[in-house]
Design a protein around this motif. Structure first.
Motif, PDB file in Angstrom:
ATOM      1  N   ASP A  18     -27.042 -19.653 -56.142  1.00  0.00           N
ATOM      2  CA  ASP A  18     -27.424 -18.334 -55.651  1.00  0.00           C
ATOM      3  C   ASP A  18     -27.113 -18.215 -54.156  1.00  0.00           C
ATOM      4  O   ASP A  18     -27.212 -19.187 -53.405  1.00  0.00           O
ATOM      5  CB  ASP A  18     -28.915 -18.071 -55.849  1.00  0.00           C
ATOM      6  N   TYR A  19     -26.772 -17.016 -53.731  1.00  0.00           N
ATOM      7  CA  TYR A  19     -26.498 -16.678 -52.335  1.00  0.00           C
ATOM      8  C   TYR A  19     -27.471 -15.604 -51.895  1.00  0.00           C
ATOM      9  O   TYR A  19     -27.818 -14.703 -52.654  1.00  0.00           O
ATOM     10  CB  TYR A  19     -25.064 -16.165 -52.196  1.00  0.00           C
ATOM     11  N   MET A  20     -27.879 -15.673 -50.627  1.00  0.00           N
ATOM     12  CA  MET A  20     -28.777 -14.667 -50.054  1.00  0.00           C
ATOM     13  C   MET A  20     -28.425 -14.496 -48.586  1.00  0.00           C
ATOM     14  O   MET A  20     -28.106 -15.461 -47.915  1.00  0.00           O
ATOM     15  CB  MET A  20     -30.222 -15.134 -50.181  1.00  0.00           C
ATOM     16  N   SER A  21     -28.480 -13.257 -48.084  1.00  0.00           N
ATOM     17  CA  SER A  21     -28.377 -13.021 -46.648  1.00  0.00           C
ATOM     18  C   SER A  21     -29.538 -12.137 -46.233  1.00  0.00           C
ATOM     19  O   SER A  21     -30.034 -11.334 -47.022  1.00  0.00           O
ATOM     20  CB  SER A  21     -27.037 -12.379 -46.282  1.00  0.00           C
ATOM     21  N   TYR A  22     -29.956 -12.303 -44.989  1.00  0.00           N
ATOM     22  CA  TYR A  22     -31.070 -11.528 -44.460  1.00  0.00           C
ATOM     23  C   TYR A  22     -31.051 -11.605 -42.945  1.00  0.00           C
ATOM     24  O   TYR A  22     -30.414 -12.491 -42.354  1.00  0.00           O
ATOM     25  CB  TYR A  22     -32.421 -12.023 -45.005  1.00  0.00           C
ATOM     26  N   ARG A  23     -31.758 -10.697 -42.327  1.00  0.00           N
ATOM     27  CA  ARG A  23     -31.867 -10.690 -40.865  1.00  0.00           C
ATOM     28  C   ARG A  23     -32.572 -11.953 -40.410  1.00  0.00           C
ATOM     29  O   ARG A  23     -33.641 -12.289 -40.900  1.00  0.00           O
ATOM     30  CB  ARG A  23     -32.654  -9.477 -40.396  1.00  0.00           C
ATOM     31  N   GLY A  24     -31.959 -12.634 -39.439  1.00  0.00           N
ATOM     32  CA  GLY A  24     -32.576 -13.818 -38.857  1.00  0.00           C
ATOM     33  C   GLY A  24     -33.335 -13.498 -37.587  1.00  0.00           C
ATOM     34  O   GLY A  24     -33.973 -14.360 -37.000  1.00  0.00           O
ATOM     35  N   ASP A  25     -33.273 -12.230 -37.161  1.00  0.00           N
ATOM     36  CA  ASP A  25     -33.965 -11.844 -35.935  1.00  0.00           C
ATOM     37  C   ASP A  25     -35.354 -11.272 -36.210  1.00  0.00           C
ATOM     38  O   ASP A  25     -35.919 -10.553 -35.401  1.00  0.00           O
ATOM     39  CB  ASP A  25     -33.113 -10.882 -35.101  1.00  0.00           C
ATOM     40  N   VAL A  26     -35.881 -11.622 -37.376  1.00  0.00           N
ATOM     41  CA  VAL A  26     -37.268 -11.326 -37.737  1.00  0.00           C
ATOM     42  C   VAL A  26     -37.870 -12.630 -38.266  1.00  0.00           C
ATOM     43  O   VAL A  26     -37.148 -13.513 -38.713  1.00  0.00           O
ATOM     44  CB  VAL A  26     -37.363 -10.219 -38.824  1.00  0.00           C
ATOM     45  N   PRO A  27     -39.195 -12.786 -38.219  1.00  0.00           N
ATOM     46  CA  PRO A  27     -39.785 -14.011 -38.766  1.00  0.00           C
ATOM     47  C   PRO A  27     -39.414 -14.192 -40.232  1.00  0.00           C
ATOM     48  O   PRO A  27     -39.373 -13.227 -41.001  1.00  0.00           O
ATOM     49  CB  PRO A  27     -41.294 -13.773 -38.608  1.00  0.00           C
ATOM     50  N   HIS A  28     -39.111 -15.435 -40.620  1.00  0.00           N
ATOM     51  CA  HIS A  28     -38.687 -15.723 -41.988  1.00  0.00           C
ATOM     52  C   HIS A  28     -39.130 -17.133 -42.367  1.00  0.00           C
ATOM     53  O   HIS A  28     -39.605 -17.886 -41.518  1.00  0.00           O
ATOM     54  CB  HIS A  28     -37.174 -15.541 -42.154  1.00  0.00           C
ATOM     55  N   SER A  29     -38.972 -17.472 -43.644  1.00  0.00           N
ATOM     56  CA  SER A  29     -39.451 -18.781 -44.091  1.00  0.00           C
ATOM     57  C   SER A  29     -38.593 -19.324 -45.224  1.00  0.00           C
ATOM     58  O   SER A  29     -37.834 -18.590 -45.855  1.00  0.00           O
ATOM     59  CB  SER A  29     -40.914 -18.691 -44.555  1.00  0.00           C
ATOM     60  N   TYR A  30     -38.753 -20.659 -45.435  1.00  0.00           N
ATOM     61  CA  TYR A  30     -38.108 -21.360 -46.540  1.00  0.00           C
ATOM     62  C   TYR A  30     -39.168 -22.239 -47.173  1.00  0.00           C
ATOM     63  O   TYR A  30     -39.909 -22.916 -46.468  1.00  0.00           O
ATOM     64  CB  TYR A  30     -36.985 -22.286 -46.056  1.00  0.00           C
ATOM     65  N   GLU A  31     -39.225 -22.244 -48.501  1.00  0.00           N
ATOM     66  CA  GLU A  31     -40.192 -23.096 -49.197  1.00  0.00           C
ATOM     67  C   GLU A  31     -39.521 -23.707 -50.420  1.00  0.00           C
ATOM     68  O   GLU A  31     -39.049 -22.986 -51.298  1.00  0.00           O
ATOM     69  CB  GLU A  31     -41.419 -22.293 -49.627  1.00  0.00           C
ATOM     70  N   ALA A  32     -39.469 -25.041 -50.453  1.00  0.00           N
ATOM     71  CA  ALA A  32     -38.900 -25.739 -51.611  1.00  0.00           C
ATOM     72  C   ALA A  32     -39.869 -25.617 -52.777  1.00  0.00           C
ATOM     73  O   ALA A  32     -41.063 -25.848 -52.634  1.00  0.00           O
ATOM     74  CB  ALA A  32     -38.647 -27.200 -51.282  1.00  0.00           C
ATOM     75  N   LEU A  33     -39.346 -25.269 -53.950  1.00  0.00           N
ATOM     76  CA  LEU A  33     -40.167 -25.158 -55.151  1.00  0.00           C
ATOM     77  C   LEU A  33     -39.949 -26.337 -56.084  1.00  0.00           C
ATOM     78  O   LEU A  33     -40.661 -26.467 -57.073  1.00  0.00           O
ATOM     79  CB  LEU A  33     -39.862 -23.835 -55.869  1.00  0.00           C
ATOM     80  N   GLU A  34     -38.940 -27.177 -55.771  1.00  0.00           N
ATOM     81  CA  GLU A  34     -38.640 -28.384 -56.542  1.00  0.00           C
ATOM     82  C   GLU A  34     -38.265 -29.495 -55.575  1.00  0.00           C
ATOM     83  O   GLU A  34     -37.738 -29.220 -54.484  1.00  0.00           O
ATOM     84  CB  GLU A  34     -37.460 -28.156 -57.490  1.00  0.00           C
ATOM     85  N   PRO A  35     -38.495 -30.764 -55.982  1.00  0.00           N
ATOM     86  CA  PRO A  35     -38.055 -31.881 -55.135  1.00  0.00           C
ATOM     87  C   PRO A  35     -36.535 -31.864 -54.955  1.00  0.00           C
ATOM     88  O   PRO A  35     -35.803 -31.327 -55.785  1.00  0.00           O
ATOM     89  CB  PRO A  35     -38.483 -33.125 -55.921  1.00  0.00           C
ATOM     90  N   ASN A  36     -36.081 -32.428 -53.841  1.00  0.00           N
ATOM     91  CA  ASN A  36     -34.651 -32.567 -53.531  1.00  0.00           C
ATOM     92  C   ASN A  36     -33.923 -31.229 -53.463  1.00  0.00           C
ATOM     93  O   ASN A  36     -32.775 -31.124 -53.886  1.00  0.00           O
ATOM     94  CB  ASN A  36     -33.961 -33.488 -54.532  1.00  0.00           C
ATOM     95  N   THR A  37     -34.559 -30.215 -52.918  1.00  0.00           N
ATOM     96  CA  THR A  37     -33.916 -28.922 -52.755  1.00  0.00           C
ATOM     97  C   THR A  37     -32.966 -28.989 -51.559  1.00  0.00           C
ATOM     98  O   THR A  37     -33.359 -29.406 -50.471  1.00  0.00           O
ATOM     99  CB  THR A  37     -34.952 -27.808 -52.557  1.00  0.00           C
ATOM    100  N   THR A  38     -31.713 -28.594 -51.777  1.00  0.00           N
ATOM    101  CA  THR A  38     -30.723 -28.577 -50.704  1.00  0.00           C
ATOM    102  C   THR A  38     -29.980 -27.248 -50.712  1.00  0.00           C
ATOM    103  O   THR A  38     -29.875 -26.579 -51.747  1.00  0.00           O
ATOM    104  CB  THR A  38     -29.702 -29.729 -50.846  1.00  0.00           C
ATOM    105  N   PHE A  39     -29.469 -26.895 -49.549  1.00  0.00           N
ATOM    106  CA  PHE A  39     -28.779 -25.621 -49.408  1.00  0.00           C
ATOM    107  C   PHE A  39     -27.859 -25.658 -48.200  1.00  0.00           C
ATOM    108  O   PHE A  39     -27.988 -26.518 -47.334  1.00  0.00           O
ATOM    109  CB  PHE A  39     -29.785 -24.465 -49.263  1.00  0.00           C
ATOM    110  N   VAL A  40     -26.925 -24.739 -48.178  1.00  0.00           N
ATOM    111  CA  VAL A  40     -26.070 -24.523 -47.023  1.00  0.00           C
ATOM    112  C   VAL A  40     -26.577 -23.261 -46.337  1.00  0.00           C
ATOM    113  O   VAL A  40     -26.817 -22.245 -46.990  1.00  0.00           O
ATOM    114  CB  VAL A  40     -24.594 -24.348 -47.442  1.00  0.00           C
ATOM    115  N   MET A  41     -26.757 -23.353 -45.017  1.00  0.00           N
ATOM    116  CA  MET A  41     -27.202 -22.197 -44.248  1.00  0.00           C
ATOM    117  C   MET A  41     -26.168 -21.895 -43.176  1.00  0.00           C
ATOM    118  O   MET A  41     -25.739 -22.796 -42.453  1.00  0.00           O
ATOM    119  CB  MET A  41     -28.550 -22.425 -43.580  1.00  0.00           C
ATOM    120  N   ILE A  42     -25.751 -20.649 -43.097  1.00  0.00           N
ATOM    121  CA  ILE A  42     -24.834 -20.191 -42.059  1.00  0.00           C
ATOM    122  C   ILE A  42     -25.616 -19.206 -41.206  1.00  0.00           C
ATOM    123  O   ILE A  42     -26.128 -18.207 -41.707  1.00  0.00           O
ATOM    124  CB  ILE A  42     -23.604 -19.501 -42.651  1.00  0.00           C
ATOM    125  N   MET A  43     -25.719 -19.534 -39.927  1.00  0.00           N
ATOM    126  CA  MET A  43     -26.377 -18.619 -38.988  1.00  0.00           C
ATOM    127  C   MET A  43     -25.297 -17.871 -38.238  1.00  0.00           C
ATOM    128  O   MET A  43     -24.441 -18.485 -37.607  1.00  0.00           O
ATOM    129  CB  MET A  43     -27.264 -19.395 -38.022  1.00  0.00           C
TER     130      MET A  43
END
Length: 189
Positions: free
Chosen positions: A161-186
Protein backbone atom coordinates in the motif's frame (compact mmCIF):
# COMPACT_ATOMS: atom_id res chain seq x y z
CA UNK A 1 -9.04 23.56 -18.38
CA UNK A 2 -11.54 24.33 -15.66
CA UNK A 3 -14.56 26.47 -16.61
CA UNK A 4 -14.54 29.51 -14.33
CA UNK A 5 -17.85 30.98 -15.47
CA UNK A 6 -19.94 29.76 -12.55
CA UNK A 7 -19.49 29.23 -8.84
CA UNK A 8 -21.31 25.89 -9.06
CA UNK A 9 -18.54 24.59 -11.35
CA UNK A 10 -15.65 25.99 -9.31
CA UNK A 11 -16.10 26.91 -5.68
CA UNK A 12 -15.03 30.47 -4.96
CA UNK A 13 -13.13 29.11 -1.96
CA UNK A 14 -10.67 27.33 -4.31
CA UNK A 15 -9.82 30.56 -6.08
CA UNK A 16 -9.68 32.51 -2.81
CA UNK A 17 -7.28 30.03 -1.21
CA UNK A 18 -5.09 29.89 -4.32
CA UNK A 19 -4.90 33.68 -4.56
CA UNK A 20 -3.98 34.08 -0.88
CA UNK A 21 -1.39 31.28 -1.12
CA UNK A 22 0.26 32.61 -4.29
CA UNK A 23 0.18 36.25 -3.17
CA UNK A 24 1.83 35.25 0.11
CA UNK A 25 4.46 33.19 -1.72
CA UNK A 26 5.21 36.18 -3.95
CA UNK A 27 5.46 38.47 -0.91
CA UNK A 28 2.95 40.95 -2.34
CA UNK A 29 0.40 43.11 -0.55
CA UNK A 30 -3.19 43.27 -1.78
CA UNK A 31 -2.48 46.76 -3.14
CA UNK A 32 0.66 45.73 -5.00
CA UNK A 33 -0.92 42.65 -6.62
CA UNK A 34 -4.02 44.61 -7.63
CA UNK A 35 -1.80 47.29 -9.19
CA UNK A 36 0.29 44.74 -11.11
CA UNK A 37 -2.83 42.96 -12.38
CA UNK A 38 -4.61 46.20 -13.29
CA UNK A 39 -7.64 45.50 -11.13
CA UNK A 40 -9.23 47.30 -8.18
CA UNK A 41 -7.92 46.44 -4.72
CA UNK A 42 -11.54 45.96 -3.60
CA UNK A 43 -12.04 43.35 -6.36
CA UNK A 44 -8.98 41.42 -5.23
CA UNK A 45 -10.08 41.68 -1.60
CA UNK A 46 -13.48 40.23 -2.51
CA UNK A 47 -11.87 37.39 -4.48
CA UNK A 48 -9.60 36.49 -1.56
CA UNK A 49 -12.60 36.57 0.78
CA UNK A 50 -14.47 34.20 -1.59
CA UNK A 51 -17.25 36.76 -2.06
CA UNK A 52 -16.30 37.97 -5.55
CA UNK A 53 -17.31 36.31 -8.82
CA UNK A 54 -14.10 36.13 -10.87
CA UNK A 55 -14.13 36.36 -14.63
CA UNK A 56 -11.54 34.60 -16.73
CA UNK A 57 -9.86 37.90 -17.72
CA UNK A 58 -9.43 38.93 -14.07
CA UNK A 59 -8.01 35.55 -13.09
CA UNK A 60 -5.70 35.55 -16.09
CA UNK A 61 -4.38 39.02 -15.18
CA UNK A 62 -3.80 37.87 -11.60
CA UNK A 63 -1.97 34.73 -12.76
CA UNK A 64 0.33 36.81 -14.98
CA UNK A 65 0.95 39.31 -12.17
CA UNK A 66 1.81 36.44 -9.80
CA UNK A 67 3.98 34.69 -12.40
CA UNK A 68 2.07 31.41 -12.14
CA UNK A 69 0.18 29.33 -14.70
CA UNK A 70 -3.54 30.12 -14.91
CA UNK A 71 -4.31 26.56 -13.79
CA UNK A 72 -2.71 27.23 -10.39
CA UNK A 73 -5.57 29.60 -9.57
CA UNK A 74 -8.42 27.37 -10.76
CA UNK A 75 -7.41 23.76 -10.12
CA UNK A 76 -9.26 21.90 -7.43
CA UNK A 77 -7.29 21.48 -4.21
CA UNK A 78 -5.30 18.27 -3.93
CA UNK A 79 -6.76 15.81 -1.44
CA UNK A 80 -5.17 15.96 2.01
CA UNK A 81 -4.52 12.21 1.95
CA UNK A 82 -3.89 9.97 -1.07
CA UNK A 83 -3.87 6.16 -0.78
CA UNK A 84 -2.93 3.76 -3.57
CA UNK A 85 -3.52 0.15 -2.59
CA UNK A 86 -1.20 -2.67 -3.63
CA UNK A 87 -1.94 -3.65 -7.23
CA UNK A 88 -3.49 -0.25 -8.05
CA UNK A 89 -1.97 2.73 -9.84
CA UNK A 90 -0.53 3.24 -13.33
CA UNK A 91 1.94 0.41 -13.98
CA UNK A 92 4.55 0.30 -16.74
CA UNK A 93 6.12 -2.98 -17.88
CA UNK A 94 9.57 -3.39 -19.44
CA UNK A 95 9.74 -4.87 -22.93
CA UNK A 96 12.72 -7.16 -22.33
CA UNK A 97 12.38 -8.18 -18.68
CA UNK A 98 9.82 -8.93 -16.02
CA UNK A 99 10.23 -5.47 -14.47
CA UNK A 100 7.04 -3.61 -13.62
CA UNK A 101 7.09 -0.10 -12.16
CA UNK A 102 4.11 1.65 -10.62
CA UNK A 103 4.07 5.44 -10.62
CA UNK A 104 3.06 6.52 -7.13
CA UNK A 105 3.91 10.22 -7.10
CA UNK A 106 5.58 12.26 -9.85
CA UNK A 107 8.08 14.74 -8.42
CA UNK A 108 7.52 18.40 -9.29
CA UNK A 109 10.49 20.41 -10.56
CA UNK A 110 12.71 21.77 -7.80
CA UNK A 111 11.40 19.48 -5.06
CA UNK A 112 13.83 18.16 -2.46
CA UNK A 113 13.28 14.63 -1.20
CA UNK A 114 14.71 12.48 1.56
CA UNK A 115 14.13 8.70 1.35
CA UNK A 116 14.09 6.52 4.49
CA UNK A 117 13.55 2.85 5.26
CA UNK A 118 11.51 2.57 8.43
CA UNK A 119 11.12 -0.28 10.86
CA UNK A 120 8.62 -0.26 13.71
CA UNK A 121 7.38 -2.76 16.27
CA UNK A 122 3.95 -2.79 17.97
CA UNK A 123 3.70 -0.77 21.14
CA UNK A 124 3.81 2.99 21.54
CA UNK A 125 3.06 4.83 18.30
CA UNK A 126 5.70 7.14 16.83
CA UNK A 127 4.25 10.64 17.21
CA UNK A 128 5.80 13.22 14.91
CA UNK A 129 5.51 16.97 15.20
CA UNK A 130 4.88 19.05 12.10
CA UNK A 131 7.87 19.39 9.75
CA UNK A 132 8.78 22.52 7.79
CA UNK A 133 5.92 24.15 5.83
CA UNK A 134 5.18 22.44 2.53
CA UNK A 135 6.48 19.03 3.63
CA UNK A 136 4.73 15.95 2.26
CA UNK A 137 5.40 12.38 3.37
CA UNK A 138 5.00 9.32 1.15
CA UNK A 139 4.87 5.80 2.62
CA UNK A 140 5.08 2.39 0.96
CA UNK A 141 4.57 -0.56 3.29
CA UNK A 142 7.06 -3.41 2.83
CA UNK A 143 6.00 -5.83 5.59
CA UNK A 144 3.53 -5.94 8.46
CA UNK A 145 0.71 -3.45 8.93
CA UNK A 146 0.97 0.23 9.81
CA UNK A 147 -1.55 2.80 11.05
CA UNK A 148 -0.28 6.16 9.77
CA UNK A 149 -1.20 9.68 8.74
CA UNK A 150 -2.15 13.06 10.14
CA UNK A 151 -3.75 13.02 13.57
CA UNK A 152 -7.43 12.25 13.15
CA UNK A 153 -6.93 10.95 9.58
CA UNK A 154 -4.83 7.82 10.10
CA UNK A 155 -5.27 4.93 7.67
CA UNK A 156 -4.40 1.26 8.11
CA UNK A 157 -1.89 0.12 5.49
CA UNK A 158 -0.74 -3.37 4.44
CA UNK A 159 2.25 -4.54 2.37
CA UNK A 160 2.37 -2.82 -1.01
CA UNK A 161 0.00 0.00 0.00
CA UNK A 162 1.03 3.61 -0.70
CA UNK A 163 -0.07 6.72 1.19
CA UNK A 164 0.81 10.42 0.99
CA UNK A 165 -0.14 13.16 3.41
CA UNK A 166 0.93 16.57 4.63
CA UNK A 167 4.03 16.33 6.80
CA UNK A 168 3.67 19.90 8.02
CA UNK A 169 0.95 18.88 10.46
CA UNK A 170 1.29 16.54 13.46
CA UNK A 171 1.17 12.90 12.35
CA UNK A 172 1.90 9.41 13.65
CA UNK A 173 2.94 5.86 12.78
CA UNK A 174 1.86 2.77 14.70
CA UNK A 175 2.94 -0.79 13.91
CA UNK A 176 0.03 -3.23 14.10
CA UNK A 177 2.20 -6.33 13.52
CA UNK A 178 5.76 -7.32 14.50
CA UNK A 179 8.53 -6.57 11.97
CA UNK A 180 6.63 -3.79 10.21
CA UNK A 181 8.83 -2.06 7.62
CA UNK A 182 8.20 0.68 5.11
CA UNK A 183 9.85 3.15 2.78
CA UNK A 184 9.26 6.80 3.61
CA UNK A 185 9.99 9.67 1.23
CA UNK A 186 9.95 13.12 2.77
CA UNK A 187 9.37 15.81 0.16
CA UNK A 188 10.27 19.40 1.04
CA UNK A 189 9.08 22.14 -1.31
Amino acid sequence: MTDVSGASRMPREWVAAALRRERTRAGLSLSELAKRAGIAKSTLSQLEAATGNPGIETLWALAVALGVPFSVLVESPAPAVTVIRAGEGPTMHAENSSYAGTLLSPGPTGVRRDIYHGALEPGAPRESDAHIPGSVEHLVISAGRLLAGPRGETVELAPGDYMSYRGDVPHSYEALEPNTTFVMIMQHV
